[in-house]
Scaffold this motif. Structure first.
Motif, PDB file in Angstrom:
ATOM      1  N   GLN A  69      24.459 -13.944 119.344  1.00 51.93           N
ATOM      2  CA  GLN A  69      25.886 -13.768 120.220  1.00 51.93           C
ATOM      3  C   GLN A  69      25.733 -12.533 120.672  1.00 51.93           C
ATOM      4  O   GLN A  69      26.100 -12.121 121.619  1.00 51.93           O
ATOM      5  N   ASP A  73      26.303 -11.384 124.328  1.00 48.37           N
ATOM      6  CA  ASP A  73      27.404 -10.645 124.815  1.00 48.37           C
ATOM      7  C   ASP A  73      26.993  -9.340 125.315  1.00 48.37           C
ATOM      8  O   ASP A  73      27.788  -9.144 126.304  1.00 48.37           O
ATOM      9  N   ASN A  83      35.288 -11.702 127.301  1.00 46.21           N
ATOM     10  CA  ASN A  83      35.532 -12.718 126.471  1.00 46.21           C
ATOM     11  C   ASN A  83      37.045 -13.108 126.436  1.00 46.21           C
ATOM     12  O   ASN A  83      38.066 -12.087 126.462  1.00 46.21           O
ATOM     13  N   TYR A  85      39.735 -16.664 124.721  1.00 46.80           N
ATOM     14  CA  TYR A  85      39.704 -17.900 123.863  1.00 46.80           C
ATOM     15  C   TYR A  85      40.641 -18.866 124.420  1.00 46.80           C
ATOM     16  O   TYR A  85      41.960 -18.516 124.657  1.00 46.80           O
ATOM     17  N   ASN A 153      34.063 -15.507 129.639  1.00 46.08           N
ATOM     18  CA  ASN A 153      33.086 -16.215 128.400  1.00 46.08           C
ATOM     19  C   ASN A 153      34.108 -16.552 127.277  1.00 46.08           C
ATOM     20  O   ASN A 153      34.706 -15.805 126.991  1.00 46.08           O
ATOM     21  N   GLN A 154      33.813 -17.571 126.650  1.00 47.07           N
ATOM     22  CA  GLN A 154      34.312 -17.752 125.331  1.00 47.07           C
ATOM     23  C   GLN A 154      33.315 -18.213 124.292  1.00 47.07           C
ATOM     24  O   GLN A 154      32.495 -18.984 124.696  1.00 47.07           O
ATOM     25  N   TRP A 155      33.403 -17.725 123.117  1.00 45.44           N
ATOM     26  CA  TRP A 155      32.739 -18.376 121.902  1.00 45.44           C
ATOM     27  C   TRP A 155      33.768 -19.054 121.178  1.00 45.44           C
ATOM     28  O   TRP A 155      34.825 -18.886 120.881  1.00 45.44           O
ATOM     29  N   SER A 156      33.259 -20.292 120.953  1.00 46.07           N
ATOM     30  CA  SER A 156      33.967 -21.409 120.584  1.00 46.07           C
ATOM     31  C   SER A 156      33.130 -22.539 119.948  1.00 46.07           C
ATOM     32  O   SER A 156      31.867 -22.502 119.617  1.00 46.07           O
ATOM     33  N   TRP A 176      29.101 -22.624 120.315  1.00 50.40           N
ATOM     34  CA  TRP A 176      28.602 -22.113 121.386  1.00 50.40           C
ATOM     35  C   TRP A 176      29.116 -21.026 121.984  1.00 50.40           C
ATOM     36  O   TRP A 176      30.315 -20.637 121.535  1.00 50.40           O
ATOM     37  N   GLN A 177      28.774 -20.644 123.154  1.00 49.12           N
ATOM     38  CA  GLN A 177      29.536 -19.823 124.228  1.00 49.12           C
ATOM     39  C   GLN A 177      29.346 -20.658 125.393  1.00 49.12           C
ATOM     40  O   GLN A 177      28.714 -21.326 125.690  1.00 49.12           O
ATOM     41  N   GLU A 178      30.634 -20.759 126.153  1.00 45.15           N
ATOM     42  CA  GLU A 178      30.664 -21.271 127.352  1.00 45.15           C
ATOM     43  C   GLU A 178      31.484 -20.184 128.389  1.00 45.15           C
ATOM     44  O   GLU A 178      32.431 -19.730 128.055  1.00 45.15           O
ATOM     45  N   GLY A 278      26.313 -22.420 129.392  1.00 46.33           N
ATOM     46  CA  GLY A 278      26.328 -22.420 127.784  1.00 46.33           C
ATOM     47  C   GLY A 278      25.071 -22.222 127.140  1.00 46.33           C
ATOM     48  O   GLY A 278      23.943 -22.920 127.442  1.00 46.33           O
TER      49      GLY A 278
END
Length: 499
Positions: A69, A73, A83, A85, A153-156, A176-178, A278
């Motif tokens: 990550q 990042d 980032n 969400y 980007n989002q980490w989810s 993941w991140q997308e 991703g």
RNA sequence: CGGGGAGUAGCGCAGCUUGGUAGCGCGCCUGCUUCGGGAGCAGGAGGUCGCAGGUUCAAAUCCUGUCUCUCCGACCA
């Protein structure tokens, strides 16, 4: 790969090998799949959750994920991304707005139909990916060309109801991140797609020590709703391919479906050009399957939660002196490296050696009375098994240098393995002679019928159409015919069995 | 989702065919001795036999259903 029956184990038990076999994992060459599941559990990377397809990512594996990550990042931030969400639940009406997209995902979406003790008016999808809800929001946020590009980007976590699951490689829920971006021009969006693929390639090569073939997905393997999908295909220890990251050029498919429009400088209302990209916890599976060996995990130093473990050889009266010395070593190395001193009293050094090897710790320092007397420590490399005496003077520098060497050696080994199992073929049947293990580079006419035939007869798929600079074992041969149907070919392709 | 295999102590397994007090190895706990590649001895703890029904005087064992894992395929990160 077949399993071994009772008779096999009985024989091993009688031969006395069983004691060791039980403590170790199944040898990698004997049964790769079994080896993999043994390793992920015995190295305390994961455990199975009560619901099918779900796993608990245990702290040791999660730490590795955190390194991935922070690496990604930093790369994303360096190229202007931020980032954010977006919500977990997506209204059905939103999810279904882009036709191809729904069709691609409908079979694997989980639905929430009740809330607050009541049936919901509209079912809510647990996101399988977030293009739709992101698109909905972007349409609200974007008015003018001055609002572009949007680089988020989002980490989810996402949920995809898979039929067959495997720890890390394919779980129902995964982390993941997308990334989701919108651009003013097609060229800019395409450049973004390629740039992000490079970010993933950097992570793989520089941090995870994993080589990969970069390419474009064939139409049949493309992301649902994308115009073009770029991929990085890495080769696992058993010669199978793993798609480790993807980057999609979405064209205007989503911007049209979600009305992502902007007023351009020329006064015209235009649709934005979008991308998404991703990488998931699947990478952890790849990391294990690329570098692991019969003794367990082998972690590249850059993502090893523990880079150096100190094992005291503390016997008899010298015990306290040795431990004190080790603590001093720990102090000395800790500012620069992730070091752990194994002070456990209940295990012998031999046990600890095996234990840390299973967990893939790159370097082990053995410190006993003899070493102290000679102002040295024994240094054992996890990658090669090599064990040498290193002078105590300048130890921090020596250790750092060895860690760098291990990082490089792991990449070199993985690359060598990928090259050794990369073959140029004229006809797909040639893969049989190689037991279908590896990347088979051949020409492809572009007809999906040939892809289907490959699938049906060989259980192989077109992993990608490699980008021009990729390590083709035979380089492009113009004028050749399709490796499947032998009609004139338009593309160079990598065929392989995949995870 | 189709076809195989499997769920009995933390891990690996036996017991099931032929129903009758649940076992073994490793691990775990305590003590002592140990410690340069998975230590030794002694004592000890630990199991709703995946779950739910059914048959039976009695079920780990027989029957039905269900959940989970796993392998090989089909679908996807």
């Amino acid at each position: 790969m077949k399993r071994f029956g009772k008779r096999f184990w009985l024989r091993r038990r009688r031969s006395g090998l069983v004691e060791k076999a039980l403590k170790e994992v199944t040898p990698r060459s004997e049964d790769f799949s079994k080896w993999y599941t043994d390793v992920v559990r015995k190295a305390d990377l994961m455990d199975y959750a009560p619901v099918k397809g779900f796993i608990v990512i245990r702290p040791y594996a999660y730490r590795i994920w955190e390194f991935i990550q922070s690496d990604l990042d930093a790369r994303f931030r360096a190229t202007g991304h931020q980032n954010a969400y977006f919500p977990l639940l997506i209204p059905e009406s939103l999810l279904t707005r882009e036709a191809e997209h729904v069709q691609g995902f409908s079979a694997e979406v989980a639905w929430v139909t009740r809330g607050g003790g009541e049936e919901l008016a509209e079912p809510l999808a647990v996101r399988p990916t977030s293009e739709t809800i992101v698109g909905e929001m972007y349409a609200r946020w974007i008015q003018s060309y001055r609002d572009l590009p949007v680089l988020i980007n989002q980490w989810s976590n996402v949920v995809r109801w898979e039929k067959a699951t495997r720890p890390f490689l394919r779980t129902t829920e995964f982390l993941w991140q997308e990334g989701h971006t919108v651009h003013r021009t097609q060229a800019e969006a395409r450049a973004e797609t390629e740039q992000q693929l490079e970010a993933y390639r950097g992570l793989l090569k520089e941090t995870l020590a994993i080589p990969a073939v970069a390419g474009v997905k064939s139409a049949g393997e493309r992301f649902a709703g994308a115009v073009e999908t770029y991929t990085l295909e890495a080769m696992m220890g058993d010669g199978r391919a793993l798609q480790t990251a993807t980057s999609h050029f979405l064209g205007q498919n989503f911007s049209r479906a979600f009305n992502i429009q902007f007023l351009d400088e020329d006064g015209e209302l235009k649709y934005g050009w979008t991308t998404s990209w991703g990488a998931s916890t699947r990478m952890l599976g790849g990391l294990i399957m690329v570098h692991g060996d019969n003794r367990g995990l082998r972690l590249p130093p850059r993502v090893a939660p523990i880079q150096v473990v100190i094992v005291p050889i503390a016997k008899g009266r010298e015990r306290e002196a040795v431990l004190a010395h080790c603590r001093q070593l720990l102090q000395q190395l800790s500012p620069h490296l992730r070091v752990h001193l194994d002070q456990r009293d209940e295990f012998t050094p031999g046990y600890k050696f095996n234990d840390w090897e299973m967990r893939g710790v790159p370097l082990r320092l053995e410190v006993g009375p003899r070493d102290i007397a000679q102002s040295q420590v024994m240094v054992a490399r996890r990658d090669s098994g090599e064990k040498v005496a290193v002078k105590a003077d300048g130890l921090a520098a020596s250790v750092a240098a060895i860690l760098e060497a291990i990082q490089d050696a792991l990449y070199a080994q993985a690359l060598e393995h990928m090259q050794a199992l990369s073959f140029a073929i004229d006809d797909y049947h040639e893969a049989v002679a190689k037991d279908r293990r590896g990347f088979f580079w051949g020409n492809w006419c572009g007809d999906e019928a040939c892809a289907d035939r490959l699938q049906e007869e060989m259980s192989m798929t077109i992993r990608c159409l490699p980008l021009p600079n990729q390590p083709d074992p035979q380089h492009l041969r113009s004028g050749a015919d399709c490796a499947v149907c032998h009609r004139p070919a338009e593309h160079r392709a990598v065929f392989a069995r995949a995870y």
